[in-house]
Design an enzyme around this catalytic site. Sequence first.
Site, PDB file in Angstrom:
ATOM      1  CG  ASP A  44      -1.775   1.155   1.397  1.00 47.22           C
ATOM      2  OD1 ASP A  44      -1.891   1.918   0.421  1.00 47.22           O
ATOM      3  OD2 ASP A  44      -2.361   1.325   2.484  1.00 47.22           O
ATOM      4  CG  ASN A  46      -2.916   5.284  -1.480  1.00 47.23           C
ATOM      5  OD1 ASN A  46      -2.921   4.165  -0.952  1.00 47.23           O
ATOM      6  ND2 ASN A  46      -3.880   5.693  -2.274  1.00 47.23           N
ATOM      7  CG  ASP A  48      -5.855   3.389   0.168  1.00 51.93           C
ATOM      8  OD1 ASP A  48      -5.034   2.426   0.289  1.00 51.93           O
ATOM      9  OD2 ASP A  48      -6.462   3.609  -0.887  1.00 51.93           O
ATOM     10  CG  ASP A  52      -1.186   1.586  -3.871  1.00 51.13           C
ATOM     11  OD1 ASP A  52       0.018   1.372  -4.103  1.00 51.13           O
ATOM     12  OD2 ASP A  52      -1.584   2.167  -2.839  1.00 51.13           O
ATOM     13  CG  ASP A 223     -11.611 -15.340 -13.694  1.00 47.58           C
ATOM     14  OD1 ASP A 223     -11.048 -15.767 -12.680  1.00 47.58           O
ATOM     15  OD2 ASP A 223     -12.841 -15.129 -13.753  1.00 47.58           O
ATOM     16  CD  GLU A 283     -10.046 -19.949 -12.227  1.00 44.63           C
ATOM     17  OE1 GLU A 283     -10.305 -20.214 -11.051  1.00 44.63           O
ATOM     18  OE2 GLU A 283     -10.807 -19.277 -12.950  1.00 44.63           O
TER      19      GLU A 283
HETATM   20  C1  NOJ Z   1     -11.923 -17.432 -10.516  1.00 42.49           C
HETATM   21  C2  NOJ Z   1     -11.201 -16.448  -9.657  1.00 42.49           C
HETATM   22  O1  NOJ Z   1      -9.929 -16.960  -9.365  1.00 42.49           O
HETATM   23  C3  NOJ Z   1     -12.054 -16.246  -8.430  1.00 42.49           C
HETATM   24  O2  NOJ Z   1     -11.376 -15.506  -7.452  1.00 42.49           O
HETATM   25  C4  NOJ Z   1     -13.324 -15.566  -8.857  1.00 42.49           C
HETATM   26  O3  NOJ Z   1     -14.192 -15.445  -7.747  1.00 42.49           O
HETATM   27  C5  NOJ Z   1     -14.037 -16.372  -9.955  1.00 42.49           C
HETATM   28  N1  NOJ Z   1     -13.144 -16.842 -10.978  1.00 42.49           N
HETATM   29  C6  NOJ Z   1     -15.064 -15.513 -10.635  1.00 42.49           C
HETATM   30  O4  NOJ Z   1     -14.427 -14.584 -11.462  1.00 42.49           O
END
Ligand code: NOJ
Length: 559
Positions: A44, A46, A48, A52, A223, A283
Site C-alpha cells: 500500500d 498511499n 489507505d 496499489d 479467468d 484457470e
Molecule cells: C476465478 C477467480 O480466481 C475467483 O477468485 C473468482 O471469484 C471467480 N473466478 C469468478 O471470477
Amino acid sequence: MRKSLLLAVLAVAAVVPAWGQKQQSAPWWQHAVFYEIYPRSFADSNQDGLGDLKGITAKLDYLHQLGVDAIWISPCYPSPQYDFGYDVADYENIDPMYGTLADFDKLAREAHRRGIRVIMDFVLNHTSSQHPWFLQSKSSRSNPKRDWYIWRDGKGAGQPPNNWQSDFGGSAWSFDAATKQYYYHYFEAQQPDLNWRNPAVEAAMFDVTRFWHRHGVDGFRLDAVDTLFEDPALRDNPTLAGKNEFGDAEMKNLYNDKLEENHAELRKLRQVTDANGQILIGETWTDSIGELKTYYGAHDDEIQMPMDFMFTTINKISVSEFRRQIALAESAGWPVFVIGNHDMARSYTRYGDGQHNEAIAKLMAAMQLTLRGTPILYYGEEIGMETHQPERKEDVKDPLGVSGWPQQKGRDGERRPMQWSAAENAGFTRGTPWLPVDAGYKTHNAAVEDRDPQSILSFYRSLLALRHTSFALLDGDYLPLDESNAQVLAYARKSAKESIVVVLNFSAAPQSFAPDWKALGADAAKTEVLLSTVEGTSSIKDGKIQLSPFSVCIARLHK
Ligand code: NOJ
C-alpha cells in the site's frame, strides 16, 4: 522455536533474469517463474489500507532479488469490487483505488527493466453488472447490447429457464423485473455471463488484449475459462445425490462447463495474442489429465500454460499421489505447477503438520521448483504465510464466505496483507488494512527472513537461483526414481549438459535413500550437493543420501 536447518548452497550463481542473457532454446515462459500478486493485499503506497500499483512498483526489487521472471496481477480494472475485481466494469482502465493507467505504464516499464514480464488477469466469462455493456443490455429487450449477455424467459411464473446453479450458491439465473426476463450468471448475480456466441462480444474482448499490448502486457491469465459457453438449448444439468456446501442439490455441470465450443474460441484468441507475442495461462479446473490435455490444443494452438489444479487438490503429503500426478502432468504437455492461489488455503497451512511446518514449506517449494514445467508462486508463499479463516460471519468480506457461511468461510484467509516486516500491520500499510494481518507476521515476514539464511525466503531465493542457472532444472527430462518408495519422492532431471537428483523426504522420520548410481551413470563419491535442508551435515554415506524429517537434498551428478 524454529528448527535450525542447515542450508548448504554451493555453486549457485546469482540470478540473472535479463532476457538477453538466458538460454534462448525454449520459449521464455518455459524458463520463467511466475508470481501471482493480489493487488489489494500486496503493498500500500498511499496508506489507505489497500494495496496499489505504486506499491507493487516499489517492491519490484524484492521480486527481482527473489528471482521472479513474471508477475500475474489479479484484476485491477475499475470494478464495484463485489468479487474484489473479478467483476470488471471497464476492461481498459485501472481502478482509481489502485492508481492510474500512467501508474500501470510505469509499473510495466520498471518491471521490464528488471527482466520481469507482466501478466494481466483477463476476466472473460463475465463482466460486472455495473459494466456499461450490461447496463445497456438490461435497459430494454431491444437494446443492441441485449444479446451480449444470456437473457431468457423463465419456464413459468417465478421459475428460471433451467436448473443451473451458481458457483456461489443458488440459481444461476436472476430475474430482471423491468424487462421480465432472466439473465445468466455462472458466479454471483453481480457477474453476468457474456454471450461468447455473439461476434461483437468476441471482437470487443479481443480488442482488450490489443489495448493491453499497447500498455506493455506480456500475456493473460484467463479467468474461469472453462465456462465461456453454455448449451444453446439450455438443457437441465443432471442432479446428483447429496447437497453442496450451499445446501443446494449436487449437480454435474454437463451443459454449462467445458463445452466443446471453448476450444474453437481459444484457438481464435490464441491467434490474436500470438500476433502480439502475448501468452495465455488458463484457470483450467479439470477432473482428468485428458481434460487438461485438451486445453493445450490438438496442435498446441490453444493455451500455452493451462494450470494443473489436480496438483493442488492433493491436500496431503503423499508421495504416491504426487508421483502419480506429476507423471500425468508430464504426459499432457508442458506442465504448469501451482500449489496455492487467492482461491485456496495457503500451502503452508494445507500441508503443515503443526510440528515441521518450516521444513514442509521448503519441501513443497523444492518439489514445485525442481519439476519439469513452469511454476506459479502465490505472494507470501516464499515467506511461509498462513491461512486463518475469519471467526465471525460479520467479519467475512468474500461474497463466497457470506453466502456459504459456516460450511464455506470464503477466501479472506489466503488474501491477507503481505507481511513485509515486524512493524505494525506487517509493514503493509500505516492505515487500516482491508483484511486483518495474519498473527504470524512477527516471525514470518520479508525483512526478518531476509536476514536469516535458514528462513523460508532464503531457501526460495537459493532454489530460484539454482533453477535459473541449471541446464537440468530448466530443460532436463524428468525421470522418477525408486517408484515404490512411499516415504521419499525422488527424481532425476537430466539434460545433455547436466544431471541432477532431487530427493525429498515426505516423512516425519529420518530416511536413507540410495539412488541406483549405476543406472544414473554417476559416481556416488563425486556427487555434489547443491542445496539441502538436511539437519546436521547433509552427507552421502556408503552411496546413500541421509535425510532428516521432511528434508530436501538436491545434488549434481558426476561420472
Ligand atoms: C476465478 C477467480 O480466481 C475467483 O477468485 C473468482 O471469484 C471467480 N473466478 C469468478 O471470477
